[in-house]
Design a protein around this motif. Structure first.
Motif, PDB file in Angstrom:
ATOM      1  N   SER A 124      23.738  65.280 -26.373  1.00  0.00           N
ATOM      2  CA  SER A 124      24.011  65.243 -24.805  1.00  0.00           C
ATOM      3  C   SER A 124      24.330  63.984 -25.027  1.00  0.00           C
ATOM      4  CB  SER A 124      22.566  66.141 -24.157  1.00  0.00           C
ATOM      5  OG  SER A 124      22.875  65.525 -22.880  1.00  0.00           O
ATOM      6  N   ASP A 125      25.337  64.113 -23.880  1.00  0.00           N
ATOM      7  CA  ASP A 125      25.715  62.366 -23.591  1.00  0.00           C
ATOM      8  C   ASP A 125      24.323  62.044 -21.962  1.00  0.00           C
ATOM      9  OD1 ASP A 125      27.871  62.180 -24.124  1.00  0.00           O
ATOM     10  OD2 ASP A 125      29.360  63.500 -22.897  1.00  0.00           O
ATOM     11  N   MET A 126      23.599  62.935 -21.636  1.00  0.00           N
ATOM     12  CA  MET A 126      22.542  62.897 -21.055  1.00  0.00           C
ATOM     13  C   MET A 126      21.675  62.076 -21.799  1.00  0.00           C
ATOM     14  SD  MET A 126      24.396  62.816 -18.129  1.00  0.00           S
ATOM     15  CE  MET A 126      22.896  63.382 -16.771  1.00  0.00           C
ATOM     16  N   ALA A 127      21.413  61.801 -22.766  1.00  0.00           N
ATOM     17  CA  ALA A 127      19.867  61.387 -23.706  1.00  0.00           C
ATOM     18  C   ALA A 127      20.196  60.180 -23.875  1.00  0.00           C
ATOM     19  CB  ALA A 127      20.391  62.447 -24.774  1.00  0.00           C
ATOM     20  N   PRO A 128      18.502  60.512 -23.641  1.00  0.00           N
ATOM     21  CA  PRO A 128      18.377  58.460 -23.739  1.00  0.00           C
ATOM     22  C   PRO A 128      19.590  57.936 -24.599  1.00  0.00           C
ATOM     23  CG  PRO A 128      16.568  59.942 -23.858  1.00  0.00           C
ATOM     24  CD  PRO A 128      17.932  60.468 -24.115  1.00  0.00           C
ATOM     25  N   ASN A 129      19.568  56.573 -24.597  1.00  0.00           N
ATOM     26  CA  ASN A 129      21.057  55.348 -25.327  1.00  0.00           C
ATOM     27  C   ASN A 129      20.026  54.558 -25.311  1.00  0.00           C
ATOM     28  OD1 ASN A 129      22.900  53.549 -25.316  1.00  0.00           O
ATOM     29  ND2 ASN A 129      23.989  55.676 -25.982  1.00  0.00           N
ATOM     30  N   ILE A 130      19.855  53.934 -26.366  1.00  0.00           N
ATOM     31  CA  ILE A 130      19.153  52.153 -26.482  1.00  0.00           C
ATOM     32  C   ILE A 130      21.001  51.652 -26.872  1.00  0.00           C
ATOM     33  CG2 ILE A 130      18.004  50.586 -27.574  1.00  0.00           C
ATOM     34  CD1 ILE A 130      16.401  53.090 -28.620  1.00  0.00           C
ATOM     35  N   SER A 131      21.293  50.269 -27.140  1.00  0.00           N
ATOM     36  CA  SER A 131      22.576  49.248 -26.664  1.00  0.00           C
ATOM     37  C   SER A 131      21.670  48.046 -27.345  1.00  0.00           C
ATOM     38  CB  SER A 131      23.154  49.722 -25.738  1.00  0.00           C
ATOM     39  OG  SER A 131      24.058  51.237 -25.777  1.00  0.00           O
ATOM     40  N   ALA A 135      23.908  42.743 -35.239  1.00  0.00           N
ATOM     41  CA  ALA A 135      22.733  41.902 -36.335  1.00  0.00           C
ATOM     42  C   ALA A 135      21.524  41.948 -35.693  1.00  0.00           C
ATOM     43  CB  ALA A 135      23.328  40.338 -35.800  1.00  0.00           C
ATOM     44  N   LEU A 136      20.536  42.615 -34.913  1.00  0.00           N
ATOM     45  CA  LEU A 136      20.033  42.848 -34.187  1.00  0.00           C
ATOM     46  C   LEU A 136      18.752  43.983 -34.880  1.00  0.00           C
ATOM     47  CD1 LEU A 136      17.103  41.367 -32.551  1.00  0.00           C
ATOM     48  CD2 LEU A 136      18.309  42.816 -30.500  1.00  0.00           C
ATOM     49  N   LEU A 137      19.423  45.083 -35.159  1.00  0.00           N
ATOM     50  CA  LEU A 137      18.994  46.155 -35.318  1.00  0.00           C
ATOM     51  C   LEU A 137      19.382  46.365 -36.740  1.00  0.00           C
ATOM     52  CD1 LEU A 137      18.542  48.979 -34.631  1.00  0.00           C
ATOM     53  CD2 LEU A 137      21.360  49.713 -35.570  1.00  0.00           C
ATOM     54  N   ALA A 138      20.523  45.202 -37.439  1.00  0.00           N
ATOM     55  CA  ALA A 138      20.468  45.916 -38.677  1.00  0.00           C
ATOM     56  C   ALA A 138      18.961  44.712 -38.988  1.00  0.00           C
ATOM     57  CB  ALA A 138      21.779  44.675 -39.427  1.00  0.00           C
ATOM     58  N   GLU A 139      18.598  43.514 -38.906  1.00  0.00           N
ATOM     59  CA  GLU A 139      17.597  42.569 -38.862  1.00  0.00           C
ATOM     60  C   GLU A 139      15.907  43.514 -38.966  1.00  0.00           C
ATOM     61  OE1 GLU A 139      16.624  38.307 -36.862  1.00  0.00           O
ATOM     62  OE2 GLU A 139      16.112  40.201 -35.830  1.00  0.00           O
ATOM     63  N   ILE A 187      15.586  44.357 -24.232  1.00  0.00           N
ATOM     64  CA  ILE A 187      16.468  45.516 -24.136  1.00  0.00           C
ATOM     65  C   ILE A 187      15.250  46.104 -23.508  1.00  0.00           C
ATOM     66  CG2 ILE A 187      16.883  47.341 -25.826  1.00  0.00           C
ATOM     67  CD1 ILE A 187      18.237  45.503 -27.757  1.00  0.00           C
ATOM     68  N   LYS A 188      15.325  47.440 -22.030  1.00  0.00           N
ATOM     69  CA  LYS A 188      14.597  47.763 -21.959  1.00  0.00           C
ATOM     70  C   LYS A 188      15.822  48.786 -21.077  1.00  0.00           C
ATOM     71  CE  LYS A 188      12.473  43.531 -19.973  1.00  0.00           C
ATOM     72  NZ  LYS A 188      12.113  42.994 -19.015  1.00  0.00           N
ATOM     73  N   SER A 189      13.682  50.044 -20.614  1.00  0.00           N
ATOM     74  CA  SER A 189      14.866  51.353 -19.850  1.00  0.00           C
ATOM     75  C   SER A 189      13.778  51.650 -18.531  1.00  0.00           C
ATOM     76  CB  SER A 189      14.885  51.898 -20.202  1.00  0.00           C
ATOM     77  OG  SER A 189      15.084  53.208 -20.343  1.00  0.00           O
ATOM     78  N   GLU A 190      14.019  52.498 -17.813  1.00  0.00           N
ATOM     79  CA  GLU A 190      13.234  52.375 -16.469  1.00  0.00           C
ATOM     80  C   GLU A 190      12.070  53.479 -16.999  1.00  0.00           C
ATOM     81  OE1 GLU A 190      11.790  50.925 -13.996  1.00  0.00           O
ATOM     82  OE2 GLU A 190      13.429  49.643 -14.203  1.00  0.00           O
ATOM     83  N   GLN A 191      12.963  54.700 -17.941  1.00  0.00           N
ATOM     84  CA  GLN A 191      12.348  55.858 -18.592  1.00  0.00           C
ATOM     85  C   GLN A 191      11.795  55.314 -19.105  1.00  0.00           C
ATOM     86  OE1 GLN A 191      14.569  59.428 -18.092  1.00  0.00           O
ATOM     87  NE2 GLN A 191      13.219  60.468 -18.746  1.00  0.00           N
ATOM     88  N   GLU A 192      10.230  55.673 -19.926  1.00  0.00           N
ATOM     89  CA  GLU A 192       9.997  55.224 -21.881  1.00  0.00           C
ATOM     90  C   GLU A 192      10.421  56.794 -22.552  1.00  0.00           C
ATOM     91  OE1 GLU A 192       5.352  55.301 -24.387  1.00  0.00           O
ATOM     92  OE2 GLU A 192       6.139  54.433 -22.323  1.00  0.00           O
ATOM     93  N   MET A 218      22.952  53.426 -29.606  1.00  0.00           N
ATOM     94  CA  MET A 218      21.787  54.881 -30.741  1.00  0.00           C
ATOM     95  C   MET A 218      21.717  55.792 -29.216  1.00  0.00           C
ATOM     96  SD  MET A 218      19.675  52.958 -32.353  1.00  0.00           S
ATOM     97  CE  MET A 218      18.683  53.218 -33.599  1.00  0.00           C
ATOM     98  N   LYS A 219      21.897  56.906 -29.606  1.00  0.00           N
ATOM     99  CA  LYS A 219      21.191  57.820 -28.300  1.00  0.00           C
ATOM    100  C   LYS A 219      20.891  59.647 -29.483  1.00  0.00           C
ATOM    101  CE  LYS A 219      25.725  60.928 -27.085  1.00  0.00           C
ATOM    102  NZ  LYS A 219      26.289  61.274 -26.532  1.00  0.00           N
ATOM    103  N   PHE A 220      19.900  59.521 -28.413  1.00  0.00           N
ATOM    104  CA  PHE A 220      18.895  60.403 -29.130  1.00  0.00           C
ATOM    105  C   PHE A 220      18.006  61.137 -27.727  1.00  0.00           C
ATOM    106  CE2 PHE A 220      16.597  56.301 -28.054  1.00  0.00           C
ATOM    107  CZ  PHE A 220      15.204  56.812 -27.286  1.00  0.00           C
ATOM    108  N   ASP A 221      17.948  62.486 -28.326  1.00  0.00           N
ATOM    109  CA  ASP A 221      16.950  63.572 -28.247  1.00  0.00           C
ATOM    110  C   ASP A 221      15.799  63.787 -29.182  1.00  0.00           C
ATOM    111  OD1 ASP A 221      17.703  65.319 -30.236  1.00  0.00           O
ATOM    112  OD2 ASP A 221      19.802  66.041 -29.066  1.00  0.00           O
ATOM    113  N   ASN A 222      15.031  64.835 -28.832  1.00  0.00           N
ATOM    114  CA  ASN A 222      13.836  65.198 -29.455  1.00  0.00           C
ATOM    115  C   ASN A 222      14.250  65.670 -30.667  1.00  0.00           C
ATOM    116  OD1 ASN A 222      12.692  65.601 -27.319  1.00  0.00           O
ATOM    117  ND2 ASN A 222      12.824  67.094 -26.819  1.00  0.00           N
ATOM    118  N   ALA A 223      15.237  66.317 -30.999  1.00  0.00           N
ATOM    119  CA  ALA A 223      15.861  66.255 -32.975  1.00  0.00           C
ATOM    120  C   ALA A 223      15.950  65.779 -33.372  1.00  0.00           C
ATOM    121  CB  ALA A 223      16.504  68.402 -32.725  1.00  0.00           C
ATOM    122  N   ASN A 224      17.985  64.713 -32.264  1.00  0.00           N
ATOM    123  CA  ASN A 224      18.641  64.762 -33.468  1.00  0.00           C
ATOM    124  C   ASN A 224      19.339  62.605 -32.767  1.00  0.00           C
ATOM    125  OD1 ASN A 224      19.786  67.018 -35.147  1.00  0.00           O
ATOM    126  ND2 ASN A 224      19.664  67.453 -33.452  1.00  0.00           N
ATOM    127  N   ALA A 225      20.012  62.293 -33.554  1.00  0.00           N
ATOM    128  CA  ALA A 225      20.419  61.165 -33.163  1.00  0.00           C
ATOM    129  C   ALA A 225      21.679  60.494 -33.350  1.00  0.00           C
ATOM    130  CB  ALA A 225      19.054  59.810 -33.888  1.00  0.00           C
TER     131      ALA A 225
END
Length: 374
Positions: A124-131, A135-139, A187-192, A218-225
């Protein structure tokens, strides 16, 4: 349907996508590439049933919007030897055949119905997202994936744990004997929220991510990313379950600190390790004042090795045992020239950190000690 594209661009995309495909598949169509044209854009998709990767290519010519599936091995063998030149695909859905025309010849291959290919899961587009930067993700994947487990009874240990909160992003991997934890404070989010990325998609990302500042989502829910980078999209099934409380195994009071040149210690371990027992891999660290001594022995084959080197040590003299091959892996995944080994006592875990942390990061690697027979 006919379309034309660059041979080199096609070859590069196909060999990257082919890493998703398993050597044995539950469905025959999972051995295929799926080609789909929309205007002057070609979408290519592969899947193993749990991980689906797709990417795009620009077409120089295309006369229709259509789709088909083609077996991966034969196509890879056919395109890998081409120099840069235009390739024209002439697709005949009636005869279930595609003719691929190049400068000096042509070849043809059978095709399948693209409709038989399984549809990827959606997030879902409403799922949590990490941007974060590519290079940082690969590292972080590179220096974490070696610490993941191969444990059928505890599958949560087989992946990399990502947790984002108001305090930052934490990336963790552990197999119960070694642990990697990196905190990224900007890299932060108000909701854990958190997820566990399996090893296969982690390795796919490690090999495909550009080492630059381009943004990965990186967008993810309980089952998929769903991971989007450049013109490529990866949808993967996540490992379900609660990740173990890794914080509880990290000693908080480590009054003994040894600082040493990383390359010096790494070279010494590589020389001493072959003399350790093949089963235990035990290397003894004797630390006293400004000297570190490494000892390895295998009495079954009358093998012993000892090497001494200078270090900076602030603490009480100590002997502690570690798996030599695990310590080598840890040092191989720290880039800084100097590392610190923080210890409390020979029965508690040792912590390895770079002497200088990267900006906005806090990297920690942990190794459980081994029993010494004095």
């Amino acid at each position: 349907m006919k379309f034309t594209l660059s041979s080199t661009a096609l070859s590069n995309k196909l060999f990257a996508l082919a890493k998703v495909i398993n050597s044995k598949n539950s469905l025959p169509v999972l051995a295929d590439f799926v080609f789909k044209t929309e205007g002057n854009v070609l979408f290519i998709t592969t899947s193993d049933g749990e991980n689906t990767m797709s990417t795009t290519l620009e077409l120089s010519e295309c006369d229709a919007n259509d789709s088909f599936a083609i077996e991966n091995h034969n196509l890879l063998e056919a395109v890998k030897g081409f120099s840069e030149q235009p390739l024209t695909f002439d697709v005949d859905n009636n005869s279930k055949n595609v003719k691929i025309i190049y400068q000096n010849g042509q070849f043809s291959l059978p095709i399948d119905e693209a409709d038989n290919f399984p549809k990827p899961q959606t997030v879902s587009d409403m799922a949590p997202n990490i941007s974060l930067s590519s290079a940082l993700l690969a590292e972080n994947i590179t220096r974490s994936v070696f610490a993941t487990a191969q444990d059928e009874l505890r599958p949560v240990m087989n992946g990399i744990y990502f947790c984002i909160s108001s305090e930052g992003l934490v990336v963790v991997a552990t197999d119960g004997h070694k642990l990697v934890r990196n905190r990224i404070f900007d890299i932060k989010s108000e909701q854990e929220s958190s997820f566990i990325l399996p090893k296969k998609p982690a390795l796919l990302l490690k090999n495909m991510l550009a080492k630059d500042d381009s943004i990965v989502s990186m967008k993810f829910d309980n089952a998929n990313a769903e991971v989007v980078f450049g013109d490529t999209r990866l949808v993967c099934r996540l490992i379900e379950g609660r990740y173990p409380n890794y914080k509880s195994v990290i000693p908080q009071n480590n009054p003994n600190t040894m600082t040493i040149d990383r390359d010096t210690l790494l070279g010494a371990l590589k020389r001493v390790q072959p003399f350790a027992n093949d089963t235990s891999k035990l290397v003894r660290f004797r630390i006293d004042s400004h000297v570190l001594q490494l000892d390895a022995e295998d009495f079954d084959f009358s093998k012993t090795a000892t090497e001494r080197m200078s270090c900076e040590y602030d603490g009480t003299p100590m002997s502690i045992g570690f798996k030599g091959n695990s310590f080598i892996e840890v040092l191989n995944n720290i880039e800084e020239s100097e590392v610190a080994l923080k210890l409390s006592d020979p029965s508690r875990a040792g912590i390895v950190v770079p002497s200088v942390q990267q900006e906005n990061q806090d990297l920690l690697m942990l190794l459980m000690p081994m029993l010494l027979n004095d």
